[in-house]
Design a protein around this motif. Structure first.
Motif, PDB file in Angstrom:
ATOM      1  N   ALA A   1     -11.503  11.311   8.528  1.00 22.01           N
ATOM      2  CA  ALA A   1     -10.201  11.714   7.996  1.00 22.01           C
ATOM      3  C   ALA A   1     -10.107  13.241   8.021  1.00 22.01           C
ATOM      4  O   ALA A   1     -11.117  13.931   8.193  1.00 22.01           O
ATOM      5  CB  ALA A   1     -10.053  11.200   6.559  1.00 22.01           C
ATOM      6  N   THR A   2      -8.921  13.759   7.858  1.00 20.86           N
ATOM      7  CA  THR A   2      -8.790  15.196   7.684  1.00 20.86           C
ATOM      8  C   THR A   2      -9.387  15.555   6.332  1.00 20.86           C
ATOM      9  O   THR A   2      -9.555  14.703   5.459  1.00 20.86           O
ATOM     10  CB  THR A   2      -7.315  15.637   7.759  1.00 20.86           C
ATOM     11  OG1 THR A   2      -6.572  14.881   6.800  1.00 20.86           O
ATOM     12  CG2 THR A   2      -6.745  15.407   9.148  1.00 20.86           C
TER      13      THR A   2
ATOM     14  N   ARG B   1     -10.193  16.463   2.637  1.00 15.84           N
ATOM     15  CA  ARG B   1      -9.592  16.285   1.324  1.00 15.84           C
ATOM     16  C   ARG B   1     -10.336  17.236   0.382  1.00 15.84           C
ATOM     17  O   ARG B   1     -11.452  17.675   0.680  1.00 15.84           O
ATOM     18  CB  ARG B   1      -9.753  14.840   0.823  1.00 15.84           C
ATOM     19  CG  ARG B   1      -9.250  13.781   1.775  1.00 15.84           C
ATOM     20  CD  ARG B   1      -7.729  13.765   1.856  1.00 15.84           C
ATOM     21  NE  ARG B   1      -7.255  12.587   2.546  1.00 15.84           N
ATOM     22  CZ  ARG B   1      -6.847  12.576   3.810  1.00 15.84           C
ATOM     23  NH1 ARG B   1      -6.852  13.683   4.508  1.00 15.84           N
ATOM     24  NH2 ARG B   1      -6.421  11.466   4.360  1.00 15.84           N
TER      25      ARG B   1
ATOM     26  N   GLY C   1      -6.474   4.906   7.991  1.00 14.94           N
ATOM     27  CA  GLY C   1      -6.513   5.569   6.697  1.00 14.94           C
ATOM     28  C   GLY C   1      -6.182   4.581   5.589  1.00 14.94           C
ATOM     29  O   GLY C   1      -6.241   3.361   5.773  1.00 14.94           O
TER      30      GLY C   1
ATOM     31  N   ILE D   1      -1.787   6.728   0.241  1.00 13.21           N
ATOM     32  CA  ILE D   1      -0.714   7.648   0.632  1.00 13.21           C
ATOM     33  C   ILE D   1      -1.009   8.346   1.951  1.00 13.21           C
ATOM     34  O   ILE D   1      -0.111   8.930   2.555  1.00 13.21           O
ATOM     35  CB  ILE D   1      -0.409   8.697  -0.467  1.00 13.21           C
ATOM     36  CG1 ILE D   1      -1.621   9.600  -0.720  1.00 13.21           C
ATOM     37  CG2 ILE D   1       0.057   8.029  -1.748  1.00 13.21           C
ATOM     38  CD1 ILE D   1      -1.306  10.799  -1.599  1.00 13.21           C
ATOM     39  N   HIS D   2      -2.260   8.278   2.391  1.00 12.02           N
ATOM     40  CA  HIS D   2      -2.632   8.903   3.657  1.00 12.02           C
ATOM     41  C   HIS D   2      -2.661   7.913   4.817  1.00 12.02           C
ATOM     42  O   HIS D   2      -3.057   8.269   5.922  1.00 12.02           O
ATOM     43  CB  HIS D   2      -3.995   9.590   3.525  1.00 12.02           C
ATOM     44  CG  HIS D   2      -3.997  10.700   2.529  1.00 12.02           C
ATOM     45  ND1 HIS D   2      -3.381  11.900   2.764  1.00 12.02           N
ATOM     46  CD2 HIS D   2      -4.518  10.780   1.285  1.00 12.02           C
ATOM     47  CE1 HIS D   2      -3.535  12.684   1.719  1.00 12.02           C
ATOM     48  NE2 HIS D   2      -4.218  12.028   0.806  1.00 12.02           N
ATOM     49  N   ARG D   3      -2.245   6.670   4.586  1.00  8.98           N
ATOM     50  CA  ARG D   3      -2.227   5.688   5.677  1.00  8.98           C
ATOM     51  C   ARG D   3      -1.226   6.151   6.733  1.00  8.98           C
ATOM     52  O   ARG D   3      -0.134   6.609   6.440  1.00  8.98           O
ATOM     53  CB  ARG D   3      -1.840   4.304   5.153  1.00  8.98           C
ATOM     54  CG  ARG D   3      -1.844   3.251   6.264  1.00  8.98           C
ATOM     55  CD  ARG D   3      -1.711   1.853   5.704  1.00  8.98           C
ATOM     56  NE  ARG D   3      -1.417   0.875   6.727  1.00  8.98           N
ATOM     57  CZ  ARG D   3      -2.309   0.312   7.530  1.00  8.98           C
ATOM     58  NH1 ARG D   3      -3.573   0.643   7.418  1.00  8.98           N
ATOM     59  NH2 ARG D   3      -1.955  -0.569   8.443  1.00  8.98           N
ATOM     60  N   CYS D   4      -1.607   5.979   7.968  1.00  9.57           N
ATOM     61  CA  CYS D   4      -0.776   6.398   9.105  1.00  9.57           C
ATOM     62  C   CYS D   4       0.560   5.659   9.088  1.00  9.57           C
ATOM     63  O   CYS D   4       0.589   4.426   9.096  1.00  9.57           O
ATOM     64  CB  CYS D   4      -1.526   6.108  10.398  1.00  9.57           C
ATOM     65  SG  CYS D   4      -0.568   6.426  11.885  1.00  9.57           S
TER      66      CYS D   4
END
Length: 201
Positions: A89-90, A92, A144, A147-150
Motif C-alpha cells: 500500500a502507499t 500510512r 486495499g 476507505i482506501h479500497r480502490c
C-alpha cells in the motif's frame, strides 16, 4: 499537445476543466493524470499478466476455466489474492501508538502495509501458496481495504474477466514460451508485474 488539440477522452476533459471557475491547478491535473495511468492502467495490466501466469503454471485451473469460461468471474478473487498487482500500500502514518503483532509502533511514524504478504497469511487463507479456484477469497487485499479500497475495483475486475475469457476462448493452446524461471519481473516498489509474458498459442 492535448491542450492545443483536444479530443474527447477523460484526460482531455480534465484539461478543459482548467478553464472554468472551479478549475484544476496544474499540480492537480498532473496528479490526476499520473493516478489514471498508474491506478487505471498499470495495475490492471499487471493483474491480468499475473493472473494469466498463475493459470499457465496451474494447468488444472487453466483447463477448468478453458472448459467453463463462465467460471472466470468466480475465480478472479482467488487469482487476485494469489498474486496481486499491488504488493504494498502507499505509506500510512500512525495517529497514535499501537501494538501490532507484538511490535510497538509509536505515533506519527510511517507504516508500509505489505498487501501481497497479507494475501498469503495462512491464518486467513489456509494453504495460501496454493491456487485454489474453489477458495472464498473475497476478503483479499489486492484492492486495499476500507476507505482506501480502490474505487476502480469493479472496473478492473470487469476488464480482467473480459480479457481472460477472450484469451482462454481464442487461444485454446496458450502456454508459456519460456521457462517460468526465465521470466523477468519489473523492479518497482508499488506495482508487481512482469516486464513481459511471452506465450505461444
Amino acid at each position: 499537445a492535448k491542450g492545443r488539440n483536444p479530443g474527447g477522452s477523460l484526460l482531455d476533459r480534465l484539461i478543459a476543466a482548467r478553464d472554468g471557475d472551479d478549475h484544476l491547478s496544474e499540480a492537480e491535473l498532473v496528479s490526476l493524470a499520473v493516478l489514471l495511468l498508474v491506478a487505471g492502467h498499470e495495475t490492471t495490466t499487471n493483474a491480468l499478466g499475473n493472473a494469466l501466469l498463475a493459470l499457465l503454471q496451474h494447468p488444472a485451473a487453466l483447463d477448468r476455466l478453458r472448459a467453463k469460461p463462465d467460471d472466470v468471474p468466480a475465480a478472479l478473487d482467488e487469482l487476485l489474492r494469489f498474486d496481486a498487482a499491488v504488493s504494498t500500500a502507499t505509506f500510512r502514518f500512525t495517529t497514535e501508538a499501537v501494538t501490532l503483532g507484538g511490535t510497538g509502533i509509536p505515533a506519527g511514524v510511517p507504516v508500509l502495509v505489505a498487501l501481497g504478504a497479507a494475501n498469503r497469511d495462512p491464518e486467513r487463507f489456509p494453504a495460501p501458496d496454493q491456487l485454489d479456484l474453489d477458495r472464498n477469497a473475497a476478503a483479499h487485499l489486492a484492492f486495499g481495504h476500507g476507505i482506501h479500497r480502490c474505487v476502480g475495483a469493479p472496473l478492473a475486475k470487469a476488464e480482467m474477466e473480459i480479457a481472460l475469457r477472450a484469451l482462454l476462448t481464442r487461444f485454446a493452446g496458450i502456454r508459456l514460451a519460456v521457462p517460468a524461471d526465465r521470466l523477468e519481473w519489473r523492479h518497482t516498489r508499488l506495482v508487481r508485474g512482469l516486464a513481459s509474458l511471452p506465450v505461444l498459442a
